[in-house]
Design a protein around this motif. Structure first.
Motif: not given
Length: 489
Positions: A241-248, A186-195, A197-200, A209-211
């Protein structure tokens, strides 16, 4: 820079904040505005609701809380739920009217009955914290859940947090994740961030890491800078993801554009190290400066170091001292290494007046801000009586603190103090233990000394093979004495 401190801070903000949910800006021409005013006079609730929202937010029209209250009152009478929610918010916070929690609850309740998710969310929080009403966890949960069912992302996140913490409900991480996912949907950016973080980090949920990539990506699309920065970290480290410094670098740049200090700092690191981009110290300085202005102590320290070394900027110790000082003194989140670097300038008077007392003062401040290296340096100052009265016991105390904070130099210092029996009771077993830790932390001198202990059998069993292994590692860490003793060059 670690995400966890920001994560903790954001939790506090999330629990404390009671705000109107963000709305997409609506372009309104003068003719549209006049049409809305006419339609509101014709008792069209949606038109009154639009006018209330516009005057409350100050988007497209000059903010006017009195007019917002006037139009919201009309809209609420005409069964527009959003109008009731805004009117409830106005009374809850006393904006343009006398604060009145009873009226706030009345209007929030009506808004929620009219299926406005924001009103249900606000009502749930009022019952949770007892603002003008008796605290009622059951009612709080009911209204938060209803808000979520009506697609209010903040309400979903609040419900999810209750399940994660086991407050008001039985603790259930799976349900917590389910509601956070709804909030993100429902487009709550904080919920996306924390979820993400929890998976990371494997907090509350199995590490995935994929999630984490999935939820950080959505958060970044919602223009949450820290989500972009976190996504950049995963690309930099090749996690999920595949390591990619350019995308980072691309994601760090996006996060920096959204004014996330961590993203700007990481982008400075990318340009400083030339990973995924052409090495460019001038650009590194530019991004470090932007991050420092956003109150990132690590970036202030890095910018100070560029000025001290004259990389990407004209060498200027005065400016180096200025940025080190800023990094050291940022309220609540000062960076310990910045304090130490400022203190070291006082040794030779680079950019500041020579003052060894100041060196010790800033090393002490850096140690208190959890810089292990600062603790180790402070221990060295106490051993030699530089800027402080010589005190070997204090030297051991600070070296111990620095070693706990994973400073190889501090562990080395503590190991040597135990070997020599200075400031502590002589104990070769403890000396070997701390020197071994210092060696693991890439301190070449520690490797040399623990190698000698194994060579002669002090505090450890005599073992020429192990001694040689330590000498080899010390040599690789550029300790010349270890190289001389290493049998295998």
């Amino acid at each position: 820079m670690s995400l966890l401190p920001k994560l903790i801070i954001a939790f506090g903000l999330m629990l404390a904040a009671i705000t109107i949910s963000s709305e997409t800006a609506i372009a309104v021409s003068n003719s549209d505005l006049q049409t809305a005013i006419r339609d509101c006079e014709l008792k069209k609730g949606d038109a009154c609701g639009l006018l209330g929202r516009l005057y409350f937010s100050g988007k497209e029209v000059t903010k006017d809380v009195i007019k917002a209250a006037e139009y919201s009152a009309k809209g609420c009478e005409l069964q527009n739920g959003e109008s009731c929610d805004i009117l409830g918010h106005i009374y809850q916070h006393g904006q343009g009217v006398t604060r009145d929690y009873t009226k706030a609850v009345k209007y929030y309740t009506k808004g929620c009955e009219l299926q406005d998710g924001d009103a249900c969310w606000h009502l749930g929080r009022i019952f949770k914290y007892g603002h003008g009403v008796t605290k009622d966890n059951d009612k709080s949960f009911y209204y938060l859940k209803k808000g979520c069912d009506l697609q209010n992302g903040e309400a979903c996140m609040n419900v999810g947090l209750l399940f994660f913490l086991g407050e008001q409900v039985t603790q259930d991480n799976a349900k917590g994740a389910e509601y956070y996912a709804k909030g993100c949907d429902f487009n709550n950016d904080t919920a996306c961030l924390y979820l993400g973080h929890y998976f990371a980090f494997g907090i509350n949920l199995p590490q995935d890491y994929s999630k984490a990539v999935k939820y950080y990506t959505k958060g970044c699309k919602l223009q949450y800078g820290l989500a972009c920065s976190s996504l950049g970290d995963l690309y930099s480290e090749g996690k999920g993801v595949t390591q990619d410094y350019t995308k980072a670098a691309e994601y760090y740049e996006e996060g920096c554009e959204f004014k996330d200090s961590t993203a700007c700092n990481n982008l400075g690191d990318i340009y400083s190290e030339g990973k995924g981009v052409t090495q460019d110290y001038t650009k590194a300085a530019e991004y470090y400066k932007k991050s420092c202005e956003l109150q990132d102590g690590v970036a202030c320290h890095s910018l100070g170091t560029l000025y001290a070394k004259g990389k990407g900027v004209t060498q200027d110790y005065t400016k180096a001292a200025e940025y080190y000082k800023k990094g050291c003194e940022i309220p609540f989140i000062g960076y310990g290494d910045a304090c130490l670097s400022l203190g070291l300038l006082y040794i030779d008077g680079n950019g500041v007046s020579k003052d060894l007392t100041k060196t010790a003062e800033y090393a002490d401040k850096g140690c208190k801000l959890h810089s292990g290296l600062a603790c180790g340096i402070l221990g060295t100052l106490y051993i030699n009586g530089i800027g402080v009265n010589q005190d070997l016991s204090k030297a051991a105390e600070y070296a111990g603190e620095g070693c706990k904070l994973h400073s190889g130099l501090a562990c080395s210092l503590l190991g040597v103090l135990y070997a020599d029996g200075k400031g502590v009771k002589q104990d070769f077993t403890k000396a070997a233990e701390y020197l071994d830790k210092g060696c693991e932390l890439q301190d070449g001198y520690s490797c040399l000394v623990v190698g000698k202990l194994y060579f002669i059998g002090n505090g450890v069993s005599k073992d020429y093979s192990k001694a040689n292994e330590y000498f080899a590692k010390g040599c690789k860490l550029q300790n010349n004495d270890a190289c001389l003793l290493w049998d295998g060059k």
